[in-house]
Write a protein that holds these residues in place. Structure first.
Motif, PDB file in Angstrom:
ATOM      1  N   TYR A 170       0.841  -1.193   0.000  1.00 35.26           N
ATOM      2  CA  TYR A 170       0.000   0.000   0.000  1.00 35.26           C
ATOM      3  C   TYR A 170       0.878   1.244   0.000  1.00 35.26           C
ATOM      4  O   TYR A 170       1.941   1.267   0.613  1.00 35.26           O
ATOM      5  N   HIS A 171       0.378   2.299  -0.655  1.00 33.48           N
ATOM      6  CA  HIS A 171       1.117   3.559  -0.727  1.00 33.48           C
ATOM      7  C   HIS A 171       0.306   4.670  -0.086  1.00 33.48           C
ATOM      8  O   HIS A 171      -0.925   4.625  -0.034  1.00 33.48           O
ATOM      9  N   GLY A 172       0.996   5.707   0.378  1.00 33.92           N
ATOM     10  CA  GLY A 172       0.337   6.857   0.958  1.00 33.92           C
ATOM     11  C   GLY A 172      -0.081   6.619   2.396  1.00 33.92           C
ATOM     12  O   GLY A 172      -0.068   5.489   2.894  1.00 33.92           O
ATOM     13  N   PRO A 173      -0.463   7.683   3.093  1.00 28.63           N
ATOM     14  CA  PRO A 173      -0.790   7.567   4.516  1.00 28.63           C
ATOM     15  C   PRO A 173      -1.991   6.671   4.795  1.00 28.63           C
ATOM     16  O   PRO A 173      -2.005   5.950   5.801  1.00 28.63           O
ATOM     17  N   GLN A 174      -3.020   6.701   3.963  1.00 30.62           N
ATOM     18  CA  GLN A 174      -4.184   5.856   4.215  1.00 30.62           C
ATOM     19  C   GLN A 174      -3.825   4.373   4.092  1.00 30.62           C
ATOM     20  O   GLN A 174      -4.238   3.551   4.919  1.00 30.62           O
ATOM     21  N   GLY A 175      -3.046   4.024   3.064  1.00 27.96           N
ATOM     22  CA  GLY A 175      -2.623   2.646   2.907  1.00 27.96           C
ATOM     23  C   GLY A 175      -1.723   2.196   4.038  1.00 27.96           C
ATOM     24  O   GLY A 175      -1.838   1.068   4.537  1.00 27.96           O
ATOM     25  N   ALA A 176      -0.816   3.077   4.461  1.00 24.86           N
ATOM     26  CA  ALA A 176       0.085   2.740   5.567  1.00 24.86           C
ATOM     27  C   ALA A 176      -0.708   2.480   6.847  1.00 24.86           C
ATOM     28  O   ALA A 176      -0.409   1.548   7.604  1.00 24.86           O
ATOM     29  N   ARG A 177      -1.724   3.300   7.088  1.00 22.46           N
ATOM     30  CA  ARG A 177      -2.555   3.094   8.280  1.00 22.46           C
ATOM     31  C   ARG A 177      -3.293   1.758   8.204  1.00 22.46           C
ATOM     32  O   ARG A 177      -3.414   1.047   9.198  1.00 22.46           O
ATOM     33  N   ARG A 178      -3.786   1.399   7.022  1.00 24.93           N
ATOM     34  CA  ARG A 178      -4.497   0.124   6.862  1.00 24.93           C
ATOM     35  C   ARG A 178      -3.577  -1.045   7.230  1.00 24.93           C
ATOM     36  O   ARG A 178      -3.991  -1.983   7.910  1.00 24.93           O
ATOM     37  N   ALA A 179      -2.337  -0.994   6.754  1.00 26.09           N
ATOM     38  CA  ALA A 179      -1.388  -2.059   7.091  1.00 26.09           C
ATOM     39  C   ALA A 179      -1.155  -2.098   8.592  1.00 26.09           C
ATOM     40  O   ALA A 179      -1.083  -3.176   9.204  1.00 26.09           O
ATOM     41  N   GLY A 180      -1.052  -0.928   9.218  1.00 29.75           N
ATOM     42  CA  GLY A 180      -0.842  -0.874  10.656  1.00 29.75           C
ATOM     43  C   GLY A 180      -2.004  -1.460  11.431  1.00 29.75           C
ATOM     44  O   GLY A 180      -1.809  -2.199  12.408  1.00 29.75           O
ATOM     45  N   LEU A 181      -3.222  -1.151  11.027  1.00 31.95           N
ATOM     46  CA  LEU A 181      -4.392  -1.683  11.716  1.00 31.95           C
ATOM     47  C   LEU A 181      -4.398  -3.204  11.729  1.00 31.95           C
ATOM     48  O   LEU A 181      -4.879  -3.832  12.676  1.00 31.95           O
ATOM     49  N   LEU A 182      -3.863  -3.804  10.662  1.00 40.25           N
ATOM     50  CA  LEU A 182      -3.799  -5.256  10.567  1.00 40.25           C
ATOM     51  C   LEU A 182      -2.560  -5.835  11.243  1.00 40.25           C
ATOM     52  O   LEU A 182      -2.416  -7.063  11.335  1.00 40.25           O
ATOM     53  N   GLY A 183      -1.649  -4.977  11.680  1.00 39.65           N
ATOM     54  CA  GLY A 183      -0.405  -5.478  12.252  1.00 39.65           C
ATOM     55  C   GLY A 183       0.463  -6.173  11.233  1.00 39.65           C
ATOM     56  O   GLY A 183       1.241  -7.072  11.564  1.00 39.65           O
ATOM     57  N   ALA A 184       0.352  -5.750   9.953  1.00 44.42           N
ATOM     58  CA  ALA A 184       1.077  -6.389   8.855  1.00 44.42           C
ATOM     59  C   ALA A 184       2.290  -5.560   8.460  1.00 44.42           C
ATOM     60  O   ALA A 184       2.286  -4.334   8.600  1.00 44.42           O
ATOM     61  N   PRO A 185       3.350  -6.193   7.960  1.00 48.51           N
ATOM     62  CA  PRO A 185       4.475  -5.428   7.428  1.00 48.51           C
ATOM     63  C   PRO A 185       4.022  -4.573   6.239  1.00 48.51           C
ATOM     64  O   PRO A 185       3.125  -4.972   5.486  1.00 48.51           O
ATOM     65  N   LEU A 186       4.653  -3.425   6.066  1.00 50.39           N
ATOM     66  CA  LEU A 186       4.289  -2.481   5.016  1.00 50.39           C
ATOM     67  C   LEU A 186       5.345  -2.501   3.927  1.00 50.39           C
ATOM     68  O   LEU A 186       6.529  -2.265   4.184  1.00 50.39           O
ATOM     69  N   LEU A 187       4.906  -2.747   2.690  1.00 43.18           N
ATOM     70  CA  LEU A 187       5.847  -2.924   1.587  1.00 43.18           C
ATOM     71  C   LEU A 187       6.138  -1.583   0.911  1.00 43.18           C
ATOM     72  O   LEU A 187       5.796  -1.346  -0.250  1.00 43.18           O
ATOM     73  N   THR A 188       6.745  -0.696   1.657  1.00 40.38           N
ATOM     74  CA  THR A 188       7.315   0.538   1.124  1.00 40.38           C
ATOM     75  C   THR A 188       8.508   0.899   1.994  1.00 40.38           C
ATOM     76  O   THR A 188       8.442   0.744   3.223  1.00 40.38           O
ATOM     77  N   PRO A 189       9.613   1.382   1.388  1.00 45.08           N
ATOM     78  CA  PRO A 189      10.765   1.795   2.194  1.00 45.08           C
ATOM     79  C   PRO A 189      10.778   3.279   2.504  1.00 45.08           C
ATOM     80  O   PRO A 189      11.734   3.777   3.091  1.00 45.08           O
ATOM     81  N   ASN A 190       9.723   3.984   2.124  1.00 44.41           N
ATOM     82  CA  ASN A 190       9.698   5.438   2.262  1.00 44.41           C
ATOM     83  C   ASN A 190       9.340   5.838   3.687  1.00 44.41           C
ATOM     84  O   ASN A 190       8.248   5.532   4.183  1.00 44.41           O
ATOM     85  N   ALA A 191      10.227   6.542   4.348  1.00 47.02           N
ATOM     86  CA  ALA A 191      10.011   6.945   5.742  1.00 47.02           C
ATOM     87  C   ALA A 191       8.806   7.852   5.916  1.00 47.02           C
ATOM     88  O   ALA A 191       8.268   7.961   7.024  1.00 47.02           O
ATOM     89  N   ASP A 192       8.346   8.500   4.844  1.00 47.49           N
ATOM     90  CA  ASP A 192       7.171   9.357   4.953  1.00 47.49           C
ATOM     91  C   ASP A 192       5.934   8.566   5.372  1.00 47.49           C
ATOM     92  O   ASP A 192       4.975   9.139   5.911  1.00 47.49           O
ATOM     93  N   SER A 193       5.924   7.251   5.128  1.00 46.22           N
ATOM     94  CA  SER A 193       4.783   6.417   5.491  1.00 46.22           C
ATOM     95  C   SER A 193       4.829   5.939   6.939  1.00 46.22           C
ATOM     96  O   SER A 193       3.846   5.369   7.429  1.00 46.22           O
ATOM     97  N   TRP A 194       5.954   6.134   7.610  1.00 48.40           N
ATOM     98  CA  TRP A 194       6.132   5.596   8.954  1.00 48.40           C
ATOM     99  C   TRP A 194       5.160   6.184   9.977  1.00 48.40           C
ATOM    100  O   TRP A 194       4.547   5.432  10.750  1.00 48.40           O
ATOM    101  N   PRO A 195       4.921   7.503  10.034  1.00 46.36           N
ATOM    102  CA  PRO A 195       3.997   8.020  11.051  1.00 46.36           C
ATOM    103  C   PRO A 195       2.592   7.436  10.936  1.00 46.36           C
ATOM    104  O   PRO A 195       1.989   7.033  11.950  1.00 46.36           O
ATOM    105  N   ALA A 196       2.038   7.370   9.720  1.00 48.68           N
ATOM    106  CA  ALA A 196       0.692   6.821   9.549  1.00 48.68           C
ATOM    107  C   ALA A 196       0.668   5.326   9.848  1.00 48.68           C
ATOM    108  O   ALA A 196      -0.306   4.809  10.420  1.00 48.68           O
ATOM    109  N   TYR A 197       1.717   4.630   9.462  1.00 50.16           N
ATOM    110  CA  TYR A 197       1.814   3.193   9.749  1.00 50.16           C
ATOM    111  C   TYR A 197       1.867   2.957  11.259  1.00 50.16           C
ATOM    112  O   TYR A 197       1.144   2.103  11.800  1.00 50.16           O
ATOM    113  N   ARG A 198       2.684   3.728  11.956  1.00 50.76           N
ATOM    114  CA  ARG A 198       2.800   3.605  13.406  1.00 50.76           C
ATOM    115  C   ARG A 198       1.462   3.908  14.091  1.00 50.76           C
ATOM    116  O   ARG A 198       1.028   3.185  14.991  1.00 50.76           O
ATOM    117  N   ASP A 199       0.776   4.959  13.621  1.00 55.93           N
ATOM    118  CA  ASP A 199      -0.522   5.306  14.197  1.00 55.93           C
ATOM    119  C   ASP A 199      -1.525   4.174  13.990  1.00 55.93           C
ATOM    120  O   ASP A 199      -2.342   3.880  14.873  1.00 55.93           O
TER     121      ASP A 199
END
Length: 330
Positions: A170-199
């Motif tokens: 998933y790409h972008g903050p919404q996709g990163a958050r979706r991965a986080g909600l599932l507790g799944a690894p996120l397939l992007t290396p871009n640090a910009d996605s980290w805050p939304a993923y962590r949230d």
């Protein structure tokens, strides 16, 4: 929360799509065999991972069955992780994916990373008789179903890993958050996605310490940029143009104008079709460090081959990535 600095243990991998365009010499059969040879060579040289993608109806024979190819690569390798980046989840039955992934995991003795995503091409959905409606929620649901199918009482035989890691492409903050909600690894290396993923991890009740990120960068590494740019640039242009052309196929959007490779290499990372780095191992290593920053990125992979390159160029790139770039980041 601050993640561990990724460059203290960043693994570098390679990515293959098995394109066989008309300008490439050799048969499709030869290409598949040669790519397996390159997987074996990359494994010997210490590559951290090998990744395979999925597209359908491309006019250059793009790989259609990444898990099948990963099974073949598993039989030719011993150490490298094997990944799909990505498998188009809404086109497939969860049971089919669970069984095929378990088989690859067994053949590889527990080395599979299953990356899944939604896809975006209308012709692919039409080919499979599938709907692209609710494709994100259906992809989310596949994560849940795969975890259930690999548990006791699910498919047999069960995989080595319990469970196999399922990465979300998933790409972008919404996709990163979706991965986080599932507790799944996120397939992007871009640090910009980290805050939304962590949230998303926190909101989903998961410890942020379980966070894992990784993914591909559009890049080509060379020890002599001045010598190699005229040789590599046409293949970069072909590959990006091919993606852009197939992206609008089946829609009302006009065919995109051809890209200028010289402009791609000067841009920062963004949309995967908006940039393509080119430079020495030291230059590319620094750009990767800037990309991942302090995010919990564990692996980054680069193209092993681009746009139907000759075998000698591919083999040299595999060598440079594994022996020159990887040590700078490991």
């Amino acid at each position: 929360m601050t993640a561990k600095t990724p460059t203290s243990g960043l693994e570098i991998g390679l990515y293959f799509d098995l394109r066989n365009p008309p300008h490439r010499e050799g048969s499709a059969s030869r290409l598949h065999g040669f790519t397996l040879d390159m997987c074996a060579e990359a494994d010997r040289l210490g590559a951290g991972s090998l990744w395979f993608s999925e597209h359908h109806l491309f006019d250059d024979g793009y790989l259609t069955q990444p898990l099948t190819f990963a099974a073949a690569a598993a039989a030719r390798t011993e150490r490298a992780r094997l990944g799909t980046a990505i498998l188009i989840a809404p086109l497939h039955s969860p049971v089919e994916v669970a069984e095929q992934a378990a088989l690859v995991d067994l053949i590889s003795a527990g080395r599979l990373d299953l990356g899944i995503g939604t896809g975006y091409r209308k012709p692919e959905y039409e080919l499979y008789g599938a709907s692209d409606r609710r494709r994100y929620s259906r992809t989310d649901d596949m994560v849940r179903q795969l975890r259930r199918l690999w548990a006791a009482g699910g498919v047999t035989p069960q995989p080595v890993q319990q469970p196999i890691p399922v990465w979300l492409g998933y790409h972008g903050p919404q996709g990163a958050r979706r991965a986080g909600l599932l507790g799944a690894p996120l397939l992007t290396p871009n640090a910009d996605s980290w805050p939304a993923y962590r949230d998303g991890l926190v909101a989903g009740g998961h410890d942020p310490a379980v966070a894992r990120m990784g993914g591909g960068v559009q890049a080509w590494v060379t020890e002599d940029p001045e010598r190699d740019w005229p040789l590599v640039a046409p293949y970069i242009g072909y590959q990006v143009d091919s993606y852009r052309r197939h992206m609008v196929e089946g829609t009302d959007a006009p065919a995109p104008r051809p890209v200028e490779p010289e402009k791609l290499v000067s841009r920062d990372s963004g949309n995967p079709l908006s940039y393509f780095w080119f430079g020495t191992p030291e230059t590319i290593a620094e750009r990767i460090r800037e990309l991942v920053k302090d995010a919990p990125v564990s692996t980054v992979y680069l193209w092993g081959s681009v746009g139907g390159m000759p075998e000698a160029m591919v083999a040299e790139h595999v060598r440079v990535v594994c022996t020159r770039l990887a040590p700078l980041l490991r």
